[in-house]
Design an enzyme around this catalytic site. Structure first.
Site, PDB file in Angstrom:
ATOM      1  N   CYS A  71     -55.837 -20.888  15.192  1.00 21.87           N
ATOM      2  CA  CYS A  71     -55.615 -20.349  16.544  1.00 21.87           C
ATOM      3  C   CYS A  71     -55.875 -18.850  16.469  1.00 21.87           C
ATOM      4  O   CYS A  71     -56.397 -18.357  15.474  1.00 21.87           O
ATOM      5  CB  CYS A  71     -54.214 -20.670  17.063  1.00 21.87           C
ATOM      6  SG  CYS A  71     -52.881 -19.821  16.220  1.00 21.87           S
ATOM      7  N   ASP A  72     -55.493 -18.124  17.500  1.00 28.01           N
ATOM      8  CA  ASP A  72     -55.772 -16.686  17.510  1.00 28.01           C
ATOM      9  C   ASP A  72     -55.205 -15.976  16.287  1.00 28.01           C
ATOM     10  O   ASP A  72     -55.900 -15.251  15.606  1.00 28.01           O
ATOM     11  CB  ASP A  72     -55.243 -16.032  18.787  1.00 28.01           C
ATOM     12  CG  ASP A  72     -56.199 -16.210  19.950  1.00 28.01           C
ATOM     13  OD1 ASP A  72     -57.416 -16.342  19.704  1.00 28.01           O
ATOM     14  OD2 ASP A  72     -55.736 -16.240  21.098  1.00 28.01           O
TER      15      ASP A  72
END
Length: 107
Positions: free
Chosen positions: A8-9
Site C-alpha cells: 500500500c502507500d
C-alpha cells in the site's frame, strides 16, 4: 513456505490485515509468511524476497496494471484486496481469496 506480500502507500494499514492473515495461517498450520510493505519498495522486495503472491491494498488499486507490468519477469500473481474484506479486517476471507488467486495462476 509461501510468501504473500501486501503493498500500500506506506505499508501501515496493510500490516494490520497481514497480521490477521498470518494468524489465520498459523492457526491452520499453513507454512506461509504474510508481510506488508510500501508499494515504492516493490522491485526491491521482488528481487530480495522472491514472493509467491503480491496483493495491493484497496487504496492503491489504481496501480494494478502498472504493478502487473512491474512483476512480469517474476511469474507472480497480483491481486487487489477486496475493499469490504479489508474494511472488516477479515484476514480469513482475504487469505482464502489469495490461495485461490495463487492456484489459478499456476494453471
Amino acid at each position: 513456505m509461501k510468501k504473500i506480500y501486501l503493498f500500500c502507500d506506506n505499508g501501515m494499514s496493510t500490516s494490520m490485515i497481514a497480521k490477521k492473515m498470518q494468524d489465520v495461517g498459523d492457526k491452520h498450520n499453513l507454512d506461509l509468511e504474510v508481510k506488508a510493505y510500501p508499494v515504492r519498495s516493490l522491485e526491491k522486495i521482488l528481487e530480495e524476497k522472491n514472493p509467491d503472491c503480491v496483493l495491493l491494498g484497496p487504496q492503491v488499486r489504481h496501480l494494478l496494471e502498472d504493478t502487473k507490468k512491474r512483476v512480469e519477469g517474476y511469474d507472480v500473481p497480483v491481486g487487489v484486496i477486496d475493499s469490504a474484506d479489508y474494511g472488516m479486517m477479515d484476514g480469513e476471507k482475504v487469505l482464502k481469496k489469495t490461495i485461490v488467486l495463487m492456484k489459478n495462476h499456476k494453471k
